[in-house]
Design a protein around this motif. Structure first.
Motif, PDB file in Angstrom:
ATOM      1  N   UNK A 218       0.815  -1.213   0.000  1.00  0.00           N
ATOM      2  CA  UNK A 218       0.000   0.000   0.000  1.00  0.00           C
ATOM      3  C   UNK A 218       0.849   1.264   0.000  1.00  0.00           C
ATOM      4  N   UNK A 219       1.995   1.213   0.664  1.00  0.00           N
ATOM      5  CA  UNK A 219       2.845   2.400   0.716  1.00  0.00           C
ATOM      6  C   UNK A 219       3.338   2.800  -0.660  1.00  0.00           C
ATOM      7  N   UNK A 220       3.772   1.808  -1.448  1.00  0.00           N
ATOM      8  CA  UNK A 220       4.278   2.136  -2.776  1.00  0.00           C
ATOM      9  C   UNK A 220       3.156   2.646  -3.667  1.00  0.00           C
ATOM     10  N   UNK A 221       1.932   2.139  -3.483  1.00  0.00           N
ATOM     11  CA  UNK A 221       0.818   2.610  -4.290  1.00  0.00           C
ATOM     12  C   UNK A 221       0.486   4.070  -3.975  1.00  0.00           C
ATOM     13  N   UNK A 222       0.512   4.408  -2.698  1.00  0.00           N
ATOM     14  CA  UNK A 222       0.260   5.806  -2.309  1.00  0.00           C
ATOM     15  C   UNK A 222       1.340   6.713  -2.882  1.00  0.00           C
ATOM     16  N   UNK A 223       2.593   6.254  -2.818  1.00  0.00           N
ATOM     17  CA  UNK A 223       3.686   7.058  -3.364  1.00  0.00           C
ATOM     18  C   UNK A 223       3.520   7.267  -4.859  1.00  0.00           C
ATOM     19  N   UNK A 224       3.164   6.187  -5.567  1.00  0.00           N
ATOM     20  CA  UNK A 224       2.975   6.304  -7.015  1.00  0.00           C
ATOM     21  C   UNK A 224       1.843   7.261  -7.345  1.00  0.00           C
ATOM     22  N   UNK A 225       0.762   7.219  -6.562  1.00  0.00           N
ATOM     23  CA  UNK A 225      -0.364   8.125  -6.807  1.00  0.00           C
ATOM     24  C   UNK A 225       0.032   9.584  -6.587  1.00  0.00           C
ATOM     25  N   UNK A 226       0.875   9.825  -5.586  1.00  0.00           N
ATOM     26  CA  UNK A 226       1.295  11.192  -5.295  1.00  0.00           C
ATOM     27  C   UNK A 226       2.222  11.727  -6.377  1.00  0.00           C
ATOM     28  N   UNK A 227       3.026  10.853  -6.966  1.00  0.00           N
ATOM     29  CA  UNK A 227       3.988  11.290  -7.974  1.00  0.00           C
ATOM     30  C   UNK A 227       3.347  11.420  -9.342  1.00  0.00           C
ATOM     31  N   UNK A 228       2.513  10.443  -9.699  1.00  0.00           N
ATOM     32  CA  UNK A 228       1.923  10.419 -11.035  1.00  0.00           C
ATOM     33  C   UNK A 228       0.543  11.056 -11.007  1.00  0.00           C
ATOM     34  N   UNK A 229       0.454  12.327 -11.393  1.00  0.00           N
ATOM     35  CA  UNK A 229      -0.811  13.050 -11.411  1.00  0.00           C
ATOM     36  C   UNK A 229      -1.296  13.276 -12.836  1.00  0.00           C
ATOM     37  N   UNK A 230      -0.851  12.468 -13.782  1.00  0.00           N
ATOM     38  CA  UNK A 230      -1.284  12.610 -15.162  1.00  0.00           C
ATOM     39  C   UNK A 230      -2.759  12.241 -15.273  1.00  0.00           C
ATOM     40  N   UNK A 231      -3.611  13.109 -15.847  1.00  0.00           N
ATOM     41  CA  UNK A 231      -5.035  12.802 -15.964  1.00  0.00           C
ATOM     42  C   UNK A 231      -5.264  11.492 -16.708  1.00  0.00           C
ATOM     43  N   UNK A 232      -6.132  10.667 -16.151  1.00  0.00           N
ATOM     44  CA  UNK A 232      -6.453   9.377 -16.766  1.00  0.00           C
ATOM     45  C   UNK A 232      -7.812   9.508 -17.453  1.00  0.00           C
ATOM     46  N   UNK A 233      -7.863   9.329 -18.785  1.00  0.00           N
ATOM     47  CA  UNK A 233      -9.135   9.493 -19.494  1.00  0.00           C
ATOM     48  C   UNK A 233     -10.093   8.327 -19.290  1.00  0.00           C
ATOM     49  N   UNK A 234      -9.687   7.299 -18.562  1.00  0.00           N
ATOM     50  CA  UNK A 234     -10.522   6.115 -18.417  1.00  0.00           C
ATOM     51  C   UNK A 234     -11.875   6.443 -17.821  1.00  0.00           C
ATOM     52  N   UNK A 235     -11.888   7.298 -16.792  1.00  0.00           N
ATOM     53  CA  UNK A 235     -13.140   7.615 -16.116  1.00  0.00           C
ATOM     54  C   UNK A 235     -14.114   8.298 -17.064  1.00  0.00           C
ATOM     55  N   UNK A 236     -13.627   9.270 -17.843  1.00  0.00           N
ATOM     56  CA  UNK A 236     -14.492   9.963 -18.798  1.00  0.00           C
ATOM     57  C   UNK A 236     -14.995   9.002 -19.859  1.00  0.00           C
ATOM     58  N   UNK A 237     -14.146   8.089 -20.296  1.00  0.00           N
ATOM     59  CA  UNK A 237     -14.563   7.113 -21.299  1.00  0.00           C
ATOM     60  C   UNK A 237     -15.653   6.203 -20.752  1.00  0.00           C
ATOM     61  N   UNK A 238     -15.483   5.764 -19.512  1.00  0.00           N
ATOM     62  CA  UNK A 238     -16.496   4.916 -18.904  1.00  0.00           C
ATOM     63  C   UNK A 238     -17.817   5.658 -18.763  1.00  0.00           C
ATOM     64  N   UNK A 239     -17.732   6.918 -18.330  1.00  0.00           N
ATOM     65  CA  UNK A 239     -18.952   7.721 -18.169  1.00  0.00           C
ATOM     66  C   UNK A 239     -19.679   7.855 -19.504  1.00  0.00           C
ATOM     67  N   UNK A 240     -18.926   8.172 -20.563  1.00  0.00           N
ATOM     68  CA  UNK A 240     -19.540   8.313 -21.889  1.00  0.00           C
ATOM     69  C   UNK A 240     -20.157   6.994 -22.347  1.00  0.00           C
TER      70      UNK A 240
END
Length: 393
Positions: A218-240
């Motif tokens: 979990x620690x490495x996942x939190x670190x990766x989330x904090x470092x990588x803030x590139x917008x992910x279009x997946x959510x918008x695609x799913x919504x559409x």
């Protein structure tokens, strides 16, 4: 220039409208005459302010008719909350506003679980309710310490809060947006990226993604989330995709009116404008809304449940979006056959195979699965709807 006779006529119209609103409130509630008169005066004051500020109403030449229509609408809103009672009214208001801001409560660059969004919604709305109360005090010149003391006043405040949240704020290039959405977006931008971590999952040592291997801590996942803030279009695609498939589902089931209603709701249009565009009366629109709700539930819990739950971060790999304690309670309430059904669904077994293994028909399996998803949905939404009682009456 407004003449003295015109001012007198306007004053008489105002008094007449106040008396009618007060009479309607008194006939439909157990509130005292004085309390009804006070609330009626505020309702009419807001209506007249709306009529004065609306260019469309002023240009219509039917200001008095609009004032009467808006007053009736506000009285009905107030009475709806009154009939629900103190707790029921709060649940309804909380649910209504939660549904509006759900998609906006976290920044696009942050992936938050369903449960994590609920925590943010709860924190945001508590502050918004205070803002709304201050707006009520300010707009009606009430004392800085004013708070609703009676059920009628509480109902007035909740109806005012719903209207205040839905006020449209003009933006650049002729665009507009509801006030509560703008507030939610500002709130979301102020949250640190790590705030969206699902604390229940982290506490249980479960990964936040769907990977069932335990290679990443979990620690490495939190670190990766904090470092990588590139917008992910997946959510918008799913919504559409959800929107497109829901519209296709409605049209395939000869529900084109529901599809039109859904498209207009996506544009955040006020109820009155939707009625005008579709040429419906209030009763017809209520019936259409209930019909749409029925088909929406069938779509979300039966026809395309996998897609909808993936979009809501509430799929089976995420325990149907429930917190650990909720999931365990949910499992304890299930029969042994329902637990086996959950396990086989999680493994991705086909409907026909599950039916054969459980000695049921595919239709029976579909019905049982619908009921399971419905129960899970209700458990998840207990927190959204303010299911826990609060002593703030």
């Amino acid at each position: 220039m407004v003449t003295g006779s015109q001012q007198e006529a306007d004053r008489q119209d105002t008094e007449t409208l106040v008396e009618r609103v007060a009479r309607d409130l008194h006939q439909s509630t157990r509130a005292s005459q004085g309390n009804c008169q006070t609330v009626a005066a505020r309702i009419v004051e807001e209506v007249e302010r709306t009529c004065t500020q609306s260019q469309r109403i002023q240009a219509s030449g039917e200001v008095a008719a609009w004032a009467d229509k808006l007053a009736r609408h506000r009285v009905q809103q107030c009475l709806n909350y009154y009939r629900l009672g103190s707790r029921g009214g709060r649940v309804e208001l909380h649910s209504t506003l939660s549904a509006i801001i759900y998609r906006y409560i976290t920044p696009p660059s942050v992936q938050s679980s369903y449960y994590g969004r609920l925590q943010l919604i709860e924190d945001f709305l508590q502050g918004f309710y205070v803002e709304s109360l201050n707006a009520l005090r300010r707009e009606f010149d009430l004392e800085a310490t004013y708070s609703p003391r009676t059920l009628l006043e509480l109902s007035e405040y909740m109806a005012f809060t719903e209207r205040y949240a839905k006020r449209r704020i003009t933006l650049k290039r002729g665009r507009s947006q509801q006030l509560v959405i703008l507030r939610a977006q500002t709130f979301a931008q102020q949250q640190p990226p790590e705030f969206a971590v699902d604390l229940d999952r982290a506490g249980d040592g479960k990964p936040n993604d769907t990977d069932t291997t335990w290679s990443d801590t979990p620690t490495s996942q939190v670190r990766d989330r904090m470092v990588d803030l590139t917008p992910d279009p997946t959510d918008d695609l799913l919504r559409s995709r959800v929107i497109d498939e829901l519209i296709a589902y409605l049209e395939a089931n000869n529900q084109s009116e529901c599809a039109d209603y859904f498209v207009l709701r996506l544009q955040d249009l006020p109820t009155q404008e939707i009625e005008a565009i579709l040429g419906l009366t209030s009763r017809q629109r209520d019936y259409l809304q209930q019909r749409f709700k029925y088909h929406l539930i069938r779509f979300a819990l039966s026809h395309r449940w996998e897609l909808v739950h993936e979009w809501l971060d509430a799929d089976l790999d995420r325990d149907l979006g429930m917190a650990s304690s909720q999931w365990q309670s949910f499992l304890n309430s299930c029969s042994s056959e329902e637990v086996e059904l959950l396990q086989r669904k999680r493994r991705g077994e086909s409907e026909d195979n599950i039916a054969q293994q459980l000695g049921r028909t595919p239709t029976q399996i579909r019905r049982r699965w619908f009921q399971l998803l419905k129960r899970a949905w209700e458990i998840r939404n207990e927190r959204v709807s303010g299911g826990d009682e609060r002593s703030d009456e």
